[in-house]
Motif scaffolding. Sequence first.
Motif, PDB file in Angstrom:
ATOM      1  N   GLU A   1      -8.250  90.775 -27.419  1.00  0.00           N
ATOM      2  CA  GLU A   1      -7.865  89.422 -27.805  1.00  0.00           C
ATOM      3  C   GLU A   1      -8.165  89.114 -29.277  1.00  0.00           C
ATOM      4  OE1 GLU A   1      -9.679  86.608 -25.179  1.00  0.00           O
ATOM      5  OE2 GLU A   1      -8.960  87.645 -23.394  1.00  0.00           O
ATOM      6  N   HIS A   2      -9.135  89.791 -29.862  1.00  0.00           N
ATOM      7  CA  HIS A   2      -9.573  89.513 -31.237  1.00  0.00           C
ATOM      8  C   HIS A   2      -9.494  90.774 -32.088  1.00  0.00           C
ATOM      9  CE1 HIS A   2     -11.644  86.546 -28.646  1.00  0.00           C
ATOM     10  NE2 HIS A   2     -11.291  85.719 -29.616  1.00  0.00           N
ATOM     11  N   LYS A   3      -8.296  91.333 -32.198  1.00  0.00           N
ATOM     12  CA  LYS A   3      -8.119  92.604 -32.904  1.00  0.00           C
ATOM     13  C   LYS A   3      -8.523  92.525 -34.373  1.00  0.00           C
ATOM     14  CE  LYS A   3      -4.425  94.291 -29.965  1.00  0.00           C
ATOM     15  NZ  LYS A   3      -4.032  93.200 -29.117  1.00  0.00           N
ATOM     16  N   LEU A   4      -8.031  91.528 -35.087  1.00  0.00           N
ATOM     17  CA  LEU A   4      -8.320  91.437 -36.517  1.00  0.00           C
ATOM     18  C   LEU A   4      -9.792  91.146 -36.789  1.00  0.00           C
ATOM     19  CD1 LEU A   4      -5.163  89.593 -37.867  1.00  0.00           C
ATOM     20  CD2 LEU A   4      -5.726  92.015 -38.006  1.00  0.00           C
ATOM     21  N   THR A   5     -10.399  90.338 -35.960  1.00  0.00           N
ATOM     22  CA  THR A   5     -11.827  90.060 -36.104  1.00  0.00           C
ATOM     23  C   THR A   5     -12.634  91.329 -35.897  1.00  0.00           C
ATOM     24  OG1 THR A   5     -11.492  87.814 -35.306  1.00  0.00           O
ATOM     25  CG2 THR A   5     -13.737  88.656 -35.238  1.00  0.00           C
ATOM     26  N   SER A   6     -12.248  92.121 -34.920  1.00  0.00           N
ATOM     27  CA  SER A   6     -12.945  93.372 -34.642  1.00  0.00           C
ATOM     28  C   SER A   6     -12.832  94.339 -35.806  1.00  0.00           C
ATOM     29  CB  SER A   6     -12.377  94.035 -33.388  1.00  0.00           C
ATOM     30  OG  SER A   6     -12.480  93.181 -32.285  1.00  0.00           O
ATOM     31  N   ILE A   7     -11.636  94.473 -36.335  1.00  0.00           N
ATOM     32  CA  ILE A   7     -11.421  95.378 -37.468  1.00  0.00           C
ATOM     33  C   ILE A   7     -12.178  94.885 -38.699  1.00  0.00           C
ATOM     34  CG2 ILE A   7      -9.668  96.263 -39.060  1.00  0.00           C
ATOM     35  CD1 ILE A   7      -7.768  96.270 -36.585  1.00  0.00           C
ATOM     36  N   GLY A   8     -12.161  93.580 -38.937  1.00  0.00           N
ATOM     37  CA  GLY A   8     -12.910  93.016 -40.061  1.00  0.00           C
ATOM     38  C   GLY A   8     -14.402  93.232 -39.913  1.00  0.00           C
ATOM     39  N   ALA A   9     -14.906  93.107 -38.702  1.00  0.00           N
ATOM     40  CA  ALA A   9     -16.332  93.333 -38.462  1.00  0.00           C
ATOM     41  C   ALA A   9     -16.709  94.792 -38.697  1.00  0.00           C
ATOM     42  CB  ALA A   9     -16.697  92.918 -37.049  1.00  0.00           C
ATOM     43  N   ILE A  10     -15.863  95.703 -38.277  1.00  0.00           N
ATOM     44  CA  ILE A  10     -16.116  97.125 -38.510  1.00  0.00           C
ATOM     45  C   ILE A  10     -16.103  97.411 -40.001  1.00  0.00           C
ATOM     46  CG2 ILE A  10     -15.120  99.439 -38.242  1.00  0.00           C
ATOM     47  CD1 ILE A  10     -14.296  98.525 -35.402  1.00  0.00           C
ATOM     48  N   TRP A  11     -15.137  96.833 -40.717  1.00  0.00           N
ATOM     49  CA  TRP A  11     -15.033  97.043 -42.164  1.00  0.00           C
ATOM     50  C   TRP A  11     -16.280  96.507 -42.873  1.00  0.00           C
ATOM     51  CZ3 TRP A  11     -14.655  93.846 -46.497  1.00  0.00           C
ATOM     52  CH2 TRP A  11     -14.242  94.472 -47.663  1.00  0.00           C
ATOM     53  N   ALA A  12     -16.696  95.298 -42.537  1.00  0.00           N
ATOM     54  CA  ALA A  12     -17.870  94.700 -43.179  1.00  0.00           C
ATOM     55  C   ALA A  12     -19.137  95.485 -42.849  1.00  0.00           C
ATOM     56  CB  ALA A  12     -18.014  93.247 -42.740  1.00  0.00           C
ATOM     57  N   THR A  13     -19.252  95.961 -41.624  1.00  0.00           N
ATOM     58  CA  THR A  13     -20.403  96.770 -41.238  1.00  0.00           C
ATOM     59  C   THR A  13     -20.430  98.080 -42.011  1.00  0.00           C
ATOM     60  OG1 THR A  13     -20.368  95.796 -39.035  1.00  0.00           O
ATOM     61  CG2 THR A  13     -21.563  97.867 -39.291  1.00  0.00           C
ATOM     62  N   ALA A  14     -19.271  98.687 -42.183  1.00  0.00           N
ATOM     63  CA  ALA A  14     -19.202  99.942 -42.937  1.00  0.00           C
ATOM     64  C   ALA A  14     -19.579  99.724 -44.398  1.00  0.00           C
ATOM     65  CB  ALA A  14     -17.804 100.542 -42.833  1.00  0.00           C
TER      66      ALA A  14
END
Length: 79
Positions: free
Chosen positions: A10-23
């Motif tokens: 349901e929150h694809k872009l949020t998930s990808i953004g969180a992974i990017w910020a974590t990286a």
Amino acid sequence: MEAIQSWVSEHKLTSIGAIWATAIGTSMAYTSSKRAPFKPSLRLIHARMHAQALTLAVLSGAALYHHYEKSEADHSHQK
């Protein structure tokens, strides 16, 4: 596990953004802890490159998963 999958779905872009910020954060922390002789701007560039590579890998995996899920659904409807 199913709850996580549904939230990510349901929150694809949020998930990808969180992974990017974590990286980005992880890469910056790692290079800072090594006391590398790099300027902060160069460390930020490297962190961004690492995060982009990870994001592309995650997006590729998500595309493969979506394709697999769709082909399984189509296959089950044909029976």
